[in-house]
Design an enzyme around this catalytic site. Structure first.
Site, short mmCIF file in Angstrom:
data_model
loop_
_atom_site.label_atom_id
_atom_site.label_comp_id
_atom_site.label_asym_id
_atom_site.label_seq_id
_atom_site.Cartn_x
_atom_site.Cartn_y
_atom_site.Cartn_z
N HIS A 175 -38.46 43.98 17.47
CA HIS A 175 -37.03 43.71 17.28
C HIS A 175 -36.73 42.29 17.77
O HIS A 175 -37.62 41.59 18.28
CB HIS A 175 -36.16 44.75 17.99
CG HIS A 175 -36.22 44.72 19.49
ND1 HIS A 175 -37.39 44.93 20.19
CD2 HIS A 175 -35.26 44.53 20.43
CE1 HIS A 175 -37.14 44.87 21.49
NE2 HIS A 175 -35.85 44.62 21.67
N HIS A 227 -34.70 40.95 20.16
CA HIS A 227 -34.35 40.48 21.50
C HIS A 227 -35.43 39.48 21.91
O HIS A 227 -36.63 39.70 21.67
CB HIS A 227 -34.28 41.65 22.50
CG HIS A 227 -32.99 42.41 22.38
ND1 HIS A 227 -32.88 43.76 22.60
CD2 HIS A 227 -31.73 41.98 22.04
CE1 HIS A 227 -31.62 44.15 22.41
NE2 HIS A 227 -30.91 43.09 22.07
N ASP A 281 -37.11 38.50 24.40
CA ASP A 281 -38.32 38.79 25.18
C ASP A 281 -39.42 39.44 24.34
O ASP A 281 -40.50 39.71 24.83
CB ASP A 281 -37.98 39.65 26.41
CG ASP A 281 -37.26 40.94 26.09
OD1 ASP A 281 -36.48 40.96 25.11
OD2 ASP A 281 -37.47 41.94 26.81
N HIS A 282 -39.13 39.66 23.04
CA HIS A 282 -40.15 40.26 22.17
C HIS A 282 -40.65 39.29 21.09
O HIS A 282 -41.57 39.62 20.36
CB HIS A 282 -39.63 41.55 21.53
CG HIS A 282 -39.40 42.62 22.55
ND1 HIS A 282 -40.26 43.68 22.72
CD2 HIS A 282 -38.44 42.75 23.51
CE1 HIS A 282 -39.84 44.43 23.73
NE2 HIS A 282 -38.73 43.89 24.22
N HIS A 324 -32.25 51.55 19.76
CA HIS A 324 -31.99 50.48 20.71
C HIS A 324 -30.73 49.74 20.27
O HIS A 324 -30.11 50.12 19.28
CB HIS A 324 -33.23 49.57 20.74
CG HIS A 324 -33.27 48.57 21.83
ND1 HIS A 324 -32.93 48.85 23.12
CD2 HIS A 324 -33.64 47.26 21.82
CE1 HIS A 324 -33.07 47.76 23.86
NE2 HIS A 324 -33.49 46.78 23.10
N ASP A 362 -38.39 48.50 22.32
CA ASP A 362 -37.53 49.11 23.32
C ASP A 362 -36.80 50.30 22.71
O ASP A 362 -36.48 50.28 21.54
CB ASP A 362 -36.49 48.10 23.78
CG ASP A 362 -37.10 46.85 24.43
OD1 ASP A 362 -38.32 46.80 24.62
OD2 ASP A 362 -36.34 45.91 24.70
ZN LIG Z 1 -34.65 44.92 23.51
#
Ligand SMILES: [Zn+2]
Length: 303
Positions: free
Chosen positions: A62, A64, A66-67, A142, A212
């Protein structure tokens, strides 16, 4: 053939001294797959000794940061190192535009092609298969559309017991029947039972990635019986309200999913930066599922 998972980043949103954001390298039957690509992934790949040009599939769960904040950097490095072999990137539809803009504005023209496959985080689907492996995606729940992933070895055919086969003086024509688990009838009408001449090879292994997500019972059907499940456990029970608000899981949520899906082993990761270690996660998870471990950066798990 080996099946290995290397944890490149085991932390959540904020990178810390100990934990990089999410990324995992999967080597399965000699195929090289990257799942997520948080900031710093390319240096982690180097530390882990991965041959980055061998990576053929990149799966992004996804959008976000941090991914995936490390993705354009990794793709650029592949180019600078002279890559000419194409790569397939699977991820949310907007990712294609993001990559295009980042590369174009920087004046980078890659020396290899990217085949982009959009994912919507809504359906179970086979993304790729060849004669040795399969890659599937399934929905998570999420704040943004989020994709889980499942990587599976294909089940090998039955193996021939050479000595038995030779001493029976059987024709080679029997082999394809036996490998598929079928009896063979020769030209004189004599039946040979496959079980007398074969054994069942090792059971095909599988790995599921769930990050997540809030606790989401629906995923159980997609990951039933996997050898190893990685499930995010950003929080512990003390932060349950925060988990709900941010649509993340606690260690207990992850363990319940592992128990219901009857998986072989549970790996917990995506730990919030507030945790120095994973001791409390293990304590809370093992009430529901015993074979559980909290991952650390550069851990390698052989399935
Ligand atoms: Zn996330």
């Amino acid at each position: 053939m080996s099946f290995e998972v290397t944890i490149l980043g085991s932390g959540a949103a904020l990178p810390t001294q100990k934990r990089n954001p999410t990324a995992q390298f999967i080597s399965c039957s000699n195929r090289s797959i990257l799942i997520d690509c948080g900031e710093g992934t390319q240096t982690q790949l180097r530390k882990a000794g991965v041959k980055i040009q061998k990576i053929s599939h990149i799966l992004i769960s996804h959008l976000h940061g941090d991914h995936y904040f490390g993705l354009v950097g990794l793709l650029s490095t592949m180019h600078l190192l002279g890559r000419d072999q194409g790569i397939t990137v699977y991820g949310p539809v907007e990712l294609e535009l993001i990559l295009k803009l980042q590369l174009e504005i920087g004046g980078t023209k890659l020396g290899y092609s990217i085949c982009f496959v959009p994912l919507n985080g809504l359906e179970y689907k086979c993304l790729f298969q060849d004669k040795l492996i399969e890659i599937h995606t399934f929905p998570l729940k999420h704040k943004l559309p989020t994709n889980g992933f499942l990587i599976r070895e294909k089940q090998k055919d039955r193996s021939i017991i050479g000595d038995e086969f030779k001493s029976a003086g059987l024709s080679l024509l029997a082999i394809p029947f036996f490998k598929k688990g079928e009896d063979y009838v020769n030209e004189l009408g004599v039946t040979y039972h496959y079980k007398d001449f074969t054994y069942f090879p090792a059971k095909a292994k599988s790995y599921a990635f769930c990050s997540d997500t809030i606790y989401f019972q629906e995923v159980v059907q997609y990951i039933k019986g996997v050898t190893v499940l990685y499930h995010e456990a950003t929080f512990t029970e003390k932060e349950r309200e925060r988990a709900k608000k941010t649509m993340h899981s606690t260690a207990k949520d992850a363990a319940k999913i592992a128990f219901d899906a009857k998986v072989g082993k549970l790996l917990l990761g995506h730990l919030s930066a507030r945790f120095d270690d994973g001791d409390l996660h293990i304590k809370e998870a093992s009430e529901f599922f015993e074979n559980v471990e909290v991952v650390a950066d550069l851990n390698v798990f052989r399935l």
